[in-house]
Motif scaffolding. Structure first.
Motif, PDB file in Angstrom:
ATOM      1  N   TYR A 179       0.864  -1.178   0.000  1.00  0.00           N
ATOM      2  CA  TYR A 179       0.000   0.000   0.000  1.00  0.00           C
ATOM      3  C   TYR A 179       0.901   1.229   0.000  1.00  0.00           C
ATOM      4  O   TYR A 179       1.805   1.338   0.825  1.00  0.00           O
ATOM      5  N   PHE A 180       0.635   2.158  -0.912  1.00  0.00           N
ATOM      6  CA  PHE A 180       1.372   3.416  -0.971  1.00  0.00           C
ATOM      7  C   PHE A 180       0.380   4.571  -0.852  1.00  0.00           C
ATOM      8  O   PHE A 180      -0.475   4.752  -1.731  1.00  0.00           O
ATOM      9  N   GLY A 181       0.470   5.346   0.236  1.00  0.00           N
ATOM     10  CA  GLY A 181      -0.363   6.534   0.385  1.00  0.00           C
ATOM     11  C   GLY A 181      -1.593   6.360   1.235  1.00  0.00           C
ATOM     12  O   GLY A 181      -2.311   7.325   1.479  1.00  0.00           O
ATOM     13  N   VAL A 182      -1.871   5.136   1.674  1.00  0.00           N
ATOM     14  CA  VAL A 182      -2.990   4.898   2.578  1.00  0.00           C
ATOM     15  C   VAL A 182      -2.464   4.174   3.812  1.00  0.00           C
ATOM     16  O   VAL A 182      -1.339   3.683   3.839  1.00  0.00           O
ATOM     17  N   ALA A 183      -3.307   4.092   4.832  1.00  0.00           N
ATOM     18  CA  ALA A 183      -2.900   3.482   6.094  1.00  0.00           C
ATOM     19  C   ALA A 183      -3.049   1.964   6.020  1.00  0.00           C
ATOM     20  O   ALA A 183      -3.399   1.387   4.987  1.00  0.00           O
ATOM     21  N   LEU A 184      -2.810   1.327   7.152  1.00  0.00           N
ATOM     22  CA  LEU A 184      -2.868  -0.129   7.211  1.00  0.00           C
ATOM     23  C   LEU A 184      -4.237  -0.693   6.849  1.00  0.00           C
ATOM     24  O   LEU A 184      -4.336  -1.835   6.393  1.00  0.00           O
ATOM     25  N   ASP A 185      -5.293   0.089   7.038  1.00  0.00           N
ATOM     26  CA  ASP A 185      -6.628  -0.404   6.699  1.00  0.00           C
ATOM     27  C   ASP A 185      -6.898  -0.370   5.207  1.00  0.00           C
ATOM     28  O   ASP A 185      -7.952  -0.811   4.751  1.00  0.00           O
ATOM     29  N   GLY A 186      -5.959   0.167   4.422  1.00  0.00           N
ATOM     30  CA  GLY A 186      -6.114   0.213   2.978  1.00  0.00           C
ATOM     31  C   GLY A 186      -7.027   1.306   2.486  1.00  0.00           C
ATOM     32  O   GLY A 186      -7.307   1.378   1.281  1.00  0.00           O
ATOM     33  N   SER A 187      -7.493   2.188   3.369  1.00  0.00           N
ATOM     34  CA  SER A 187      -8.455   3.213   2.969  1.00  0.00           C
ATOM     35  C   SER A 187      -8.122   4.597   3.516  1.00  0.00           C
ATOM     36  O   SER A 187      -8.189   5.587   2.789  1.00  0.00           O
ATOM     37  N   THR A 188      -7.763   4.671   4.779  1.00  0.00           N
ATOM     38  CA  THR A 188      -7.494   5.966   5.403  1.00  0.00           C
ATOM     39  C   THR A 188      -6.322   6.651   4.716  1.00  0.00           C
ATOM     40  O   THR A 188      -5.270   6.045   4.499  1.00  0.00           O
ATOM     41  N   ALA A 189      -6.524   7.920   4.366  1.00  0.00           N
ATOM     42  CA  ALA A 189      -5.483   8.661   3.659  1.00  0.00           C
ATOM     43  C   ALA A 189      -4.254   8.846   4.548  1.00  0.00           C
ATOM     44  O   ALA A 189      -4.358   9.277   5.689  1.00  0.00           O
ATOM     45  N   ALA A 190      -3.098   8.517   4.009  1.00  0.00           N
ATOM     46  CA  ALA A 190      -1.808   8.739   4.668  1.00  0.00           C
ATOM     47  C   ALA A 190      -0.810   9.025   3.557  1.00  0.00           C
ATOM     48  O   ALA A 190       0.080   8.230   3.282  1.00  0.00           O
ATOM     49  N   PRO A 191      -0.967  10.161   2.864  1.00  0.00           N
ATOM     50  CA  PRO A 191      -0.271  10.404   1.597  1.00  0.00           C
ATOM     51  C   PRO A 191       1.237  10.565   1.730  1.00  0.00           C
ATOM     52  O   PRO A 191       1.744  11.058   2.730  1.00  0.00           O
ATOM     53  N   ASN A 192       1.919  10.106   0.691  1.00  0.00           N
ATOM     54  CA  ASN A 192       3.315  10.457   0.504  1.00  0.00           C
ATOM     55  C   ASN A 192       3.371  11.787  -0.244  1.00  0.00           C
ATOM     56  O   ASN A 192       2.482  12.112  -1.042  1.00  0.00           O
ATOM     57  N   GLY A 193       4.447  12.564  -0.003  1.00  0.00           N
ATOM     58  CA  GLY A 193       4.536  13.881  -0.622  1.00  0.00           C
ATOM     59  C   GLY A 193       4.789  13.842  -2.113  1.00  0.00           C
ATOM     60  O   GLY A 193       4.502  14.810  -2.824  1.00  0.00           O
TER      61      GLY A 193
END
Length: 661
Positions: free
Chosen positions: A404-418
């Protein structure tokens, strides 16, 4: 007169003494000669008469002599007198060269050692080596040993025979059965049998014994049970080499014994196993041990150790506690300069979705940087880095799967790379994704693109089976801020494919689904679902819709391949009939044989189409026209359809056509 006789005796005293001495000497000589004759006679009686008569003459006259029974007595063929005399003469002179003392009629049969190997259930698995030896301790004493025979892996059972000289009596060693094979990666049954080896030793050509034969009836031995070795559970490890040795010995007073042993050579455990979610560096790069000053192995330390020695290394995970796990990176991780496999799938408890998050801070650059070719990264969640989630530069042939790139462990929550989720710069032959759900990458919510491939040295890269712009469920919008896929100067890129599982879902991104920047950029874009993006589904030259011009032009992205024009779409029950052409009008031979993919689209008639669902594939005729009917489901009259054409490379989507009754 008396005085005369006395005087005469006095004149001859020596003569009497001489006669007496002669008589004594003669007596001694005669006695010695008689003794010698008697001794010679005794020796002659006690000595066996060569190899023809099995007993001495005296033994035949003794009370202990027992004639052989007919069952024991060898049936000798008649021998001519001249031949018999020659054999006796040769035996007495010791000249036995060039003749066979035992006539062929009663020479013992040759020994044949048979080694039978059944095929290993595992391909390319070396078969064990069996060594059998037989020793008979009885007059005469001889030893026969069967040399090891390496059968190796064979597609079917093979029997190898070889002649092995041995002595009477024959001894048959027991069959040595090997223990089950240890587990491998991916796991296989630990009860899978390995080849069994059987060695049999029997008599061979031997001079006939000079005493009644010793008949041995060996007691069948009970082999020592073999202990099955226990190996570490890590998967996909080379098979251990097993050596089996079977030894049997027999004497006139003891039954043979058998011993079978196995000494497996286990492949070492993976070089580096991350067991600490911290970020400490390795304490000593020269010791080939992933160990921080605290005695643990972190991801940073494992990468440092992998870089410190040549060859492909593996980094596995065994983090303790309950999942999921988070590794917080406080400064840029070392670039990967030596081929390595970073395998998050090895974390205990993994089944399909990643369990390990590699989280960056706002100033930590790229998540992972690979400059070495032939590396693999799988089973990780890489997010919150100020740069790209993963940068591949120069070295090619890398595989990126199940991340997963850009989301959290749940596969949905946004956790973006810059930056982008994955960026490939001047690197060729890389694989992003795969055809199985486990191999699928999710590249969503990144601040730039899901995937970016730039540079003229970026050739032959493949992007298959990924979710780009949606969550891990494949439907929830989690678009990247810019394009789903951005290609610039990269050539011969495959986006999707015609095989099951190769299609990408490229949706909900802020700009284009797939954009090809001006220049020699080229790609084949097949079988994908590309829809609901802020710009075009496919944009050649990054300049909006490209009009058809009936030409293929060098220097333009995908050579400016013209898009299909649908002139008719009619639905009859579950059958959809499509008619159209490629170019500005029918008759464009430049597009002969092009592959036309028909998609259920969205929007108004005449607007730029997109690909929500692939409905069917047609092939353009010699004049660029196409038509065909195929079964569909979920299509209704009033829907719109669109299409792409792919010759050497792929066009943009054509305008929407209305589906009529």
């Amino acid at each position: 007169m008396k005085q005369s006789r006395i005087a005469l005796r006095r004149l001859h005293p020596p003569r009497d003494r001489v006669l007496t001495g002669a008589l004594i000497v003669a007596t001694i000589i005669v006695g010695a000669a008689g003794t010698m004759v008697l001794a010679a006679l005794v020796l002659w009686l006690l000595t066996p008469r060569g190899v023809i008569y099995p007993q001495s003459l005296l033994s035949r006259l003794s009370a202990d002599y027992r004639p052989w029974s007919m069952a024991d007595r060898p049936q000798l063929p008649p021998i001519a007198p001249d031949a018999l005399r020659q054999i006796e003469q040769d035996a007495m002179t010791g000249d036995l060269s060039g003749i066979s003392i035992v006539p062929p009629a009663y020479a013992q049969p040759p020994v044949r050692a048979t080694v039978t190997a059944t095929p290993s259930p595992l391909p390319n698995t070396p078969a064990p080596t069996a060594t059998a030896s037989a020793t008979a301790t009885a007059p005469p004493t001889d030893t026969a040993t069967a040399a090891p025979t390496d059968i190796g892996f064979v597609p079917s059972a093979i029997t190898t025979d070889s002649v092995i000289p041995t002595a009477l009596p024959s001894v048959v060693p027991p069959t040595a059965t090997l223990p089950p094979h240890p587990a491998t990666r991916p796991p296989v049954s630990t009860t899978a049998p390995l080849p069994a080896s059987t060695a049999t030793v029997a008599p061979t050509l031997t001079p006939y014994p000079t005493a009644p034969p010793i008949i041995l009836t060996p007691i069948p031995p009970t082999p020592t049970p073999l202990a099955s070795p226990t190996f570490a559970p890590p998967p996909t490890m080379p098979e251990p080499t097993a050596t089996a040795t079977a030894t049997s010995s027999a004497t006139a007073t003891a039954a043979p014994t058998a011993t079978a042993t196995e000494t497996p050579t286990a492949t070492p455990a993976p070089q580096f196993i991350v067991n600490d979610p911290g970020d400490a560096p390795d304490a000593n790069l020269a010791d080939n041990i992933c160990q921080t000053s605290g005695g643990m192995c972190t991801l940073r330390a494992a990468i440092q150790q992998a870089n410190a020695r040549p060859g492909v290394d593996e980094i596995w995970f065994n983090l303790s506690g309950s999942s999921p796990y988070t590794i917080i990176v406080s400064s840029p991780l070392p670039a990967i300069t030596e081929a390595v496999i970073i395998d998050g799938w090895t974390q205990p408890g993994w089944t399909a979705a990643p369990l390990i998050e590699v989280r960056g801070m706002p100033t930590t650059g790229n998540g992972l940087t690979i400059t070495a070719g032939g590396s693999t990264v799988r089973g990780l969640v890489i997010n919150r880095f100020s740069g790209h989630g993963l940068l591949i530069s120069s070295g090619g042939g890398n595989t990126i799967q199940g991340n997963y790139f850009g989301v959290a462990l749940d596969g949905s929550t946004a956790a973006p790379n810059g930056g982008s989720g994955v960026s490939i710069e001047n690197s060729s032959g890389n694989m992003i994704g795969g055809t199985t759900p486990q191999a699928r990458n999710v590249l969503s919510r990144n601040a730039v693109n899901g995937i970016r491939i730039w540079g003229s040295a970026s050739t032959g890269n493949r992007i298959i089976g990924n979710y780009i712009g949606v969550a891990a469920d494949g439907t929830t919008p989690r678009g990247n801020i810019d394009d789903g896929i951005d290609l610039q100067d990269a050539t011969d890129t495959d986006v999707g494919g015609t095989l099951a599982g190769e299609e990408n879902v490229i949706a909900c991104n802020g700009d284009d689904g797939v954009t090809l920047k001006p220049g020699a950029t080229s790609a084949r874009i097949l079988g994908n679902r590309i829809f609901a993006n802020g710009g075009q589904a496919i944009d050649l030259n990054n300049d909006g819709p490209t009009p058809n011009d009936d030409m293929l032009m060098a220097g333009m992205a995908n050579r400016g391949m013209d898009a299909p024009v649908i002139t008719g779409a009619s639905l009859s029950g579950g059958s959809l009939t499509i008619i159209g052409y490629i170019g500005t009008s029918p008759g464009q031979t430049a597009f002969s044989g092009a592959q036309v993919e028909i998609f259920l689209s969205h929007g108004t008639v005449g607007s730029m189409g997109e690909g929500r669902q692939l409905l069917g594939v047609l092939t353009a005729a010699a004049d660029g026209a196409f038509s065909g009917t195929f079964a569909v489901s979920g299509v209704n009259a009033g829907d719109v359809v669109s299409a792409t054409s792919t010759g050497a490379y792929t066009s943009e989507f054509g305008a929407n056509g209305l589906v009529g009754p």
